[in-house]
Design a protein around this motif. Structure first.
Motif, PDB file in Angstrom:
ATOM      1  N   ARG A  41       0.823  -1.207   0.000  1.00 41.86           N
ATOM      2  CA  ARG A  41       0.000   0.000   0.000  1.00 41.86           C
ATOM      3  C   ARG A  41       0.856   1.256   0.000  1.00 41.86           C
ATOM      4  NH1 ARG A  41      -5.308  -0.383   3.654  1.00 41.86           N
ATOM      5  NH2 ARG A  41      -5.990  -2.394   2.897  1.00 41.86           N
ATOM      6  N   ARG A  42       1.921   1.170   0.769  1.00 38.40           N
ATOM      7  CA  ARG A  42       2.809   2.323   0.859  1.00 38.40           C
ATOM      8  C   ARG A  42       3.440   2.611  -0.503  1.00 38.40           C
ATOM      9  NH1 ARG A  42       8.171   3.049   4.394  1.00 38.40           N
ATOM     10  NH2 ARG A  42       8.139   5.289   4.327  1.00 38.40           N
ATOM     11  N   LYS A  43       3.835   1.566  -1.206  1.00 35.55           N
ATOM     12  CA  LYS A  43       4.434   1.706  -2.527  1.00 35.55           C
ATOM     13  C   LYS A  43       3.412   2.287  -3.499  1.00 35.55           C
ATOM     14  CE  LYS A  43       7.723  -0.839  -5.213  1.00 35.55           C
ATOM     15  NZ  LYS A  43       8.305  -2.102  -5.528  1.00 35.55           N
ATOM     16  N   SER A  44       2.173   1.824  -3.435  1.00 35.55           N
ATOM     17  CA  SER A  44       1.106   2.308  -4.301  1.00 35.55           C
ATOM     18  C   SER A  44       0.809   3.780  -4.013  1.00 35.55           C
ATOM     19  CB  SER A  44      -0.149   1.460  -4.087  1.00 35.55           C
ATOM     20  OG  SER A  44      -1.191   1.950  -4.872  1.00 35.55           O
ATOM     21  N   ALA A  45       0.796   4.165  -2.756  1.00 36.33           N
ATOM     22  CA  ALA A  45       0.547   5.548  -2.367  1.00 36.33           C
ATOM     23  C   ALA A  45       1.677   6.447  -2.870  1.00 36.33           C
ATOM     24  CB  ALA A  45       0.408   5.653  -0.852  1.00 36.33           C
ATOM     25  N   GLU A  46       2.917   5.956  -2.769  1.00 43.15           N
ATOM     26  CA  GLU A  46       4.062   6.734  -3.267  1.00 43.15           C
ATOM     27  C   GLU A  46       3.977   6.904  -4.780  1.00 43.15           C
ATOM     28  OE1 GLU A  46       7.543   4.693  -1.930  1.00 43.15           O
ATOM     29  OE2 GLU A  46       7.274   5.340   0.146  1.00 43.15           O
ATOM     30  N   GLU A  47       3.577   5.844  -5.471  1.00 44.84           N
ATOM     31  CA  GLU A  47       3.418   5.931  -6.932  1.00 44.84           C
ATOM     32  C   GLU A  47       2.311   6.913  -7.283  1.00 44.84           C
ATOM     33  OE1 GLU A  47       2.991   2.177  -8.923  1.00 44.84           O
ATOM     34  OE2 GLU A  47       4.727   1.348  -7.893  1.00 44.84           O
ATOM     35  N   ASP A  48       1.201   6.860  -6.567  1.00 44.67           N
ATOM     36  CA  ASP A  48       0.112   7.812  -6.809  1.00 44.67           C
ATOM     37  C   ASP A  48       0.582   9.248  -6.593  1.00 44.67           C
ATOM     38  OD1 ASP A  48      -1.671   5.848  -7.481  1.00 44.67           O
ATOM     39  OD2 ASP A  48      -2.691   5.805  -5.525  1.00 44.67           O
ATOM     40  N   ALA A  49       1.336   9.455  -5.545  1.00 45.18           N
ATOM     41  CA  ALA A  49       1.850  10.791  -5.247  1.00 45.18           C
ATOM     42  C   ALA A  49       2.792  11.263  -6.348  1.00 45.18           C
ATOM     43  CB  ALA A  49       2.563  10.792  -3.894  1.00 45.18           C
ATOM     44  N   ARG A  50       3.658  10.343  -6.830  1.00 48.64           N
ATOM     45  CA  ARG A  50       4.575  10.696  -7.922  1.00 48.64           C
ATOM     46  C   ARG A  50       3.789  11.036  -9.200  1.00 48.64           C
ATOM     47  NH1 ARG A  50       8.436   6.903  -5.776  1.00 48.64           N
ATOM     48  NH2 ARG A  50       7.414   5.195  -6.859  1.00 48.64           N
ATOM     49  N   ARG A  51       2.759  10.240  -9.489  1.00 46.01           N
ATOM     50  CA  ARG A  51       1.945  10.496 -10.682  1.00 46.01           C
ATOM     51  C   ARG A  51       1.244  11.858 -10.579  1.00 46.01           C
ATOM     52  NH1 ARG A  51      -0.348   4.933 -10.182  1.00 46.01           N
ATOM     53  NH2 ARG A  51       1.123   3.644 -11.318  1.00 46.01           N
ATOM     54  N   GLN A  52       0.699  12.154  -9.408  1.00 39.97           N
ATOM     55  CA  GLN A  52       0.016  13.431  -9.222  1.00 39.97           C
ATOM     56  C   GLN A  52       1.006  14.590  -9.364  1.00 39.97           C
ATOM     57  OE1 GLN A  52      -1.933  13.037  -5.441  1.00 39.97           O
ATOM     58  NE2 GLN A  52      -3.766  12.086  -6.337  1.00 39.97           N
ATOM     59  N   ALA A  53       2.178  14.425  -8.809  1.00 37.32           N
ATOM     60  CA  ALA A  53       3.208  15.456  -8.927  1.00 37.32           C
ATOM     61  C   ALA A  53       3.614  15.641 -10.386  1.00 37.32           C
ATOM     62  CB  ALA A  53       4.421  15.099  -8.072  1.00 37.32           C
ATOM     63  N   TRP A  54       3.753  14.539 -11.093  1.00 37.57           N
ATOM     64  CA  TRP A  54       4.128  14.608 -12.510  1.00 37.57           C
ATOM     65  C   TRP A  54       3.027  15.315 -13.311  1.00 37.57           C
ATOM     66  CZ3 TRP A  54       2.052  12.618 -17.036  1.00 37.57           C
ATOM     67  CH2 TRP A  54       2.864  12.747 -18.159  1.00 37.57           C
ATOM     68  N   ARG A  55       1.744  14.967 -13.054  1.00 38.32           N
ATOM     69  CA  ARG A  55       0.610  15.606 -13.742  1.00 38.32           C
ATOM     70  C   ARG A  55       0.580  17.110 -13.450  1.00 38.32           C
ATOM     71  NH1 ARG A  55      -3.041  11.293 -11.734  1.00 38.32           N
ATOM     72  NH2 ARG A  55      -2.792   9.632 -13.227  1.00 38.32           N
ATOM     73  N   ALA A  56       0.763  17.450 -12.167  1.00 34.47           N
ATOM     74  CA  ALA A  56       0.755  18.861 -11.785  1.00 34.47           C
ATOM     75  C   ALA A  56       1.872  19.616 -12.495  1.00 34.47           C
ATOM     76  CB  ALA A  56       0.884  19.002 -10.269  1.00 34.47           C
ATOM     77  N   GLN A  57       3.032  18.988 -12.577  1.00 36.31           N
ATOM     78  CA  GLN A  57       4.174  19.610 -13.246  1.00 36.31           C
ATOM     79  C   GLN A  57       3.879  19.767 -14.745  1.00 36.31           C
ATOM     80  OE1 GLN A  57       7.805  17.315 -13.117  1.00 36.31           O
ATOM     81  NE2 GLN A  57       9.051  19.169 -13.018  1.00 36.31           N
ATOM     82  N   ALA A  58       3.285  18.736 -15.346  1.00 41.75           N
ATOM     83  CA  ALA A  58       2.943  18.790 -16.771  1.00 41.75           C
ATOM     84  C   ALA A  58       1.899  19.870 -17.023  1.00 41.75           C
ATOM     85  CB  ALA A  58       2.454  17.428 -17.255  1.00 41.75           C
ATOM     86  N   GLU A  59       0.887  19.960 -16.152  1.00 46.72           N
ATOM     87  CA  GLU A  59      -0.141  20.993 -16.303  1.00 46.72           C
ATOM     88  C   GLU A  59       0.460  22.386 -16.140  1.00 46.72           C
ATOM     89  OE1 GLU A  59      -3.425  20.236 -13.676  1.00 46.72           O
ATOM     90  OE2 GLU A  59      -3.884  18.322 -14.631  1.00 46.72           O
TER      91      GLU A  59
END
Length: 145
Positions: free
Chosen positions: A2-20
């Motif tokens: 779960r921790r790994k999945s949460a970290e991946e979600d956080a990385r994806r959100q950060a990447w999306r925010a950066q792309a936006e």
């Protein structure tokens, strides 16, 4: 897991925010460039019109008829830009808006247009000639009485 999945979600959100954020910055840069390009074009058009002795927005009087647009000699128009024609003398023309029902016409800046001041001067000269003729005729009538 779960921790790994949460970290991946956080990385994806950060990447999306950066792309936006990048996309918004690119859109703002493109909008600024577009505005600067339009301003440069307006300035170039104004310089072209001014080089012919006119200013954008200046009222004028046509000296010639232009049948396709129902423009008659003496009609008032407004200089709206540089000519859009492709003829040999296009660089000597300005675009004039004669209003509803007549539209815009490419007019030769020197040969086909006069300023409002020139029109008023011509009218005053014509009135002075009429007055001189009336005075002369009146004097001739008095002389024959």
């Amino acid at each position: 897991a779960r921790r790994k999945s949460a970290e991946e979600d956080a990385r994806r959100q950060a990447w999306r925010a950066q792309a936006e954020s990048r996309t918004k910055a690119e859109e703002q840069a493109a909008a600024a460039k577009d505005a600067a390009d339009k301003a440069a074009v307006r300035a170039a058009v104004a310089r072209a019109v001014e080089s012919l002795g006119w200013s954008i927005g200046e009222e004028c009087i046509t000296l010639v008829d232009h049948a396709p647009c129902n423009v008659k000699a003496g009609d008032k128009g407004k200089v709206v830009g540089a000519a859009t024609s492709k003829g040999d003398d296009a660089a000597e023309r300005v675009l004039v808006d004669f209003g509803t029902g007549q539209g815009v016409v490419n007019m030769h800046a020197e040969k086909q247009l006069i300023t409002m001041a020139e029109q008023h001067m011509r009218e005053a000269e014509m009135e002075a000639r009429r007055q001189a003729t009336r005075t002369k005729l009146h004097a001739e009538v008095k002389a024959h009485e």
